[in-house]
Design an enzyme around this catalytic site. Structure first.
Site, PDB file in Angstrom:
ATOM      1  N   GLU A 259       0.873  -1.165   0.000  1.00 18.29           N
ATOM      2  CA  GLU A 259       0.000   0.000   0.000  1.00 18.29           C
ATOM      3  C   GLU A 259       0.913   1.219   0.000  1.00 18.29           C
ATOM      4  OE1 GLU A 259      -3.045  -0.163  -0.654  1.00 18.29           O
ATOM      5  OE2 GLU A 259      -3.498   1.946  -0.376  1.00 18.29           O
ATOM      6  N   GLU A 289      -0.950   9.892  -6.120  1.00 19.40           N
ATOM      7  CA  GLU A 289       0.248   9.070  -6.036  1.00 19.40           C
ATOM      8  C   GLU A 289       0.646   8.497  -7.406  1.00 19.40           C
ATOM      9  OE1 GLU A 289      -0.782   8.401  -1.390  1.00 19.40           O
ATOM     10  OE2 GLU A 289      -1.256   6.773  -2.768  1.00 19.40           O
ATOM     11  N   ASP A 432      -7.031   2.780   2.793  1.00 17.57           N
ATOM     12  CA  ASP A 432      -6.419   1.534   3.269  1.00 17.57           C
ATOM     13  C   ASP A 432      -7.475   0.440   3.414  1.00 17.57           C
ATOM     14  OD1 ASP A 432      -4.145   3.086   3.517  1.00 17.57           O
ATOM     15  OD2 ASP A 432      -4.434   3.435   5.660  1.00 17.57           O
TER      16      ASP A 432
HETATM   17  P1  AMP Z   1      -7.330   7.823   1.339  1.00 14.52           P
HETATM   18  O1  AMP Z   1      -7.392   9.294   1.244  1.00 14.52           O
HETATM   19  O2  AMP Z   1      -6.184   7.210   0.623  1.00 14.52           O
HETATM   20  O3  AMP Z   1      -7.553   7.271   2.711  1.00 14.52           O
HETATM   21  O4  AMP Z   1      -8.558   7.281   0.518  1.00 14.52           O
HETATM   22  C1  AMP Z   1      -9.723   7.950   0.480  1.00 14.52           C
HETATM   23  C2  AMP Z   1     -10.708   7.044  -0.226  1.00 14.52           C
HETATM   24  O5  AMP Z   1     -11.759   6.793   0.673  1.00 14.52           O
HETATM   25  C3  AMP Z   1     -11.301   7.684  -1.428  1.00 14.52           C
HETATM   26  O6  AMP Z   1     -10.622   7.231  -2.548  1.00 14.52           O
HETATM   27  C4  AMP Z   1     -12.742   7.235  -1.430  1.00 14.52           C
HETATM   28  O7  AMP Z   1     -12.868   6.125  -2.273  1.00 14.52           O
HETATM   29  C5  AMP Z   1     -12.978   6.798  -0.015  1.00 14.52           C
HETATM   30  N1  AMP Z   1     -13.866   7.739   0.655  1.00 14.52           N
HETATM   31  C6  AMP Z   1     -13.633   9.049   0.920  1.00 14.52           C
HETATM   32  N2  AMP Z   1     -14.692   9.618   1.520  1.00 14.52           N
HETATM   33  C7  AMP Z   1     -15.628   8.652   1.641  1.00 14.52           C
HETATM   34  C8  AMP Z   1     -16.963   8.606   2.152  1.00 14.52           C
HETATM   35  N3  AMP Z   1     -17.542   9.678   2.658  1.00 14.52           N
HETATM   36  N4  AMP Z   1     -17.620   7.425   2.102  1.00 14.52           N
HETATM   37  C9  AMP Z   1     -17.045   6.336   1.581  1.00 14.52           C
HETATM   38  N5  AMP Z   1     -15.807   6.318   1.066  1.00 14.52           N
HETATM   39  C10 AMP Z   1     -15.098   7.452   1.093  1.00 14.52           C
END
Ligand code: AMP
Length: 453
Positions: A259, A289, A432
């Site tokens: 990851e 990324e 994650d």
């Molecule tokens: P990260 O910033 O790498 O932790 O990943 C964020 C990911 O979480 C995003 O790519 C979305 O797919 C998912 N995500 C963000 N906000 C939400 C939300 N409100 N509900 C469900 N999934 C979310």
């Protein structure tokens, strides 16, 4: 729901996340302590590290303006007192390996082994109780409940996470800033004592024994490495060790997922991706990324386009390039509105199966966004009630368009809209969580394929 009869190892980064849910007044009060001209000036300078409070305020205001998640390392340990005084925090387990361990523990998979080179008591206690930690006792490997395996005196890493909400209004001088989207600003601790990302020497001879206990390994935390250490060691030294760890797993038939997380230092970024990615089965990352990686691989124009426009077509192109340049099996990308898998054409899974895998991942992510935590396998079902996001149809359209423009014959590609929770309980670690779900489902589909021929 996929079969969860798997044992998974997760390493190397876990820390305490001190979460501050920012209230408008609190941010405003902190900002008011500074001259708006100084803040604006410092935003222009765009500090890459935080060594004084103004660096923090400048980068925070910048993040609030864009409504984008950001992370900046804290290099001055003395500022901890300033942060403790200005904000209130709630403590949770953070770090990719830690978050992933607790998601897997909540799903009650067969066996979950988490490893971090440092395990102070306060950190150990944040893991769920069914997580195991490998220790060597009387010359033999023992898997102990992690909460009992802590070591006194190990260094403690605390990251501060400032969560902000869409619609907050902040005043900076004459300017009124309206936060366009919910997100977070992370101040990560990067002191040398916690930067040795490795399997400790006493455990290394037993990695193959661990490998025989597991089906998959999820590795992360390389972003915590330094180019140089005060004792003369360097990133090359730790990356050599990291590669040996991966080879120990691969030799025993373990599937290895990395990851990825953003690495500011271009030299370190390039070292990590060129040393690690070619050895593993799959890699997960977000859109920014992809751009970061393309940039150090020499695809600057494409990287800039992805940074600026976030177009699906560019991400697909970028993903195919990364897969070819670094030659691993499967790339997984999570963004706000879609999740994507790219494999080489000869991958044993079909594109329909890749779609199913992605659906499992985004559903698990949505369940955690909704509940704040995964505590039982049934929690997954909550995710099924969360609708796919409102741009889902647009995403599908763009994907069809990309198919007609790009040469994709050598790859299998699946894109699925995300399920988005309107008011998530938390936003940290959702990427994650999605990656964990995708990896579990991937293991499951591979197993099915090879069992049924
Ligand atoms: P990260 O910033 O790498 O932790 O990943 C964020 C990911 O979480 C995003 O790519 C979305 O797919 C998912 N995500 C963000 N906000 C939400 C939300 N409100 N509900 C469900 N999934 C979310």
């Amino acid at each position: 729901m996929v079969n969860l009869d798997f044992s998974v190892y997760t390493a190397y980064n876990a820390n305490i996340d001190a979460i501050a849910r920012l209230r408008q007044e609190v941010i405003q009060n902190v900002i008011n302590e500074f001259d708006p001209r100084d803040v604006l000036e410092r935003i222009e300078v765009y500090p890459r590290e935080i060594s004084e409070p103004l660096d923090f305020v400048a980068r925070l205001v910048h993040a609030l303006k864009l409504g984008k998640p950001m992370e900046v390392p804290l290099v001055n340990e003395k500022l901890n007192a300033w942060f403790d005084e200005k904000f209130r925090y709630e403590e949770r387990l953070g770090g990719q390996a830690g978050i992933i361990a607790n998601v897997l523990a909540g799903l009650r998979i067969k066996k979950i082994i988490a490893y971090t080179p440092f395990l102070p008591r306060r950190l150990a206690n944040l893991f769920k109780e069914n997580v195991l930690y490998p220790v060597v006792e009387d010359g033999r490997l023992k898997l102990k409940p992690i909460r009992e395996a802590y070591r006194k005196g190990d260094p403690l890493k605390v990251n501060r996470i400032f969560e902000f909400r869409e619609g907050m209004k902040i005043k900076l001088g004459d300017e009124m800033i309206r936060v366009p989207a919910s997100g977070r600003f992370i101040v990560s601790a990067r002191f040398e004592s916690i930067s040795r990302i490795e399997t400790r020497d006493e455990l290394r001879p037993y990695l193959r024994d661990i490998a025989r206990e597991i089906d998959g390994a999820i590795l992360s935390g390389y972003q915590g490495l330094r180019m140089k250490y005060s004792d003369g060691k360097d990133a090359n030294y730790y990356l050599r060790k990291a590669k040996e760890d991966i080879m120990a797993f691969k030799d025993e038939g373990v599937k290895v997922h990395v990851e990825f997380a953003s690495i500011q230092d271009r030299k370190l970024r390039k070292k990590v991706i060129t040393n690690i990615f070619p050895l593993v089965d799959s890699v997960g990352m977000d859109e920014a990324e992809i751009a970061q990686i393309l940039s150090v691989l020499g695809y600057r124009d494409l990287a800039d386009r992805i940074f600026t426009y976030n177009r699906l077509e560019d991400s697909i192109l970028g993903g195919m390039i990364i897969l070819d340049e670094l030659n691993f099996d499967m790339l997984q990308v999570h963004t706000m509105y879609y999740v994507m898998l790219i494999t080489h054409r000869n991958n044993p899974l079909t594109e329909e199966e890749l779609v199913k895998i992605l659906e499992f991942g985004t559903t698990l992510g949505a369940a955690r966004a909704y509940l704040g935590d995964i505590n039982r396998p049934e929690d997954y079902e909550i995710g099924l009630k969360v609708p796919f996001n409102e741009r889902g149809e647009y995403v599908k359209l763009r994907f069809e368009e990309a198919k007609s423009k790009l040469r994709m014959r050598e790859y299998k590609i699946a894109v699925v809209p995300t399920r988005l929770v309107k008011e998530p309980v938390l936003t940290v670690g959702l990427g994650d969580t999605i990656s964990t779900g995708v990896f579990l489902a991937y293991l499951e589909f591979l197993r099915k394929k090879f069992l049924t021929g």
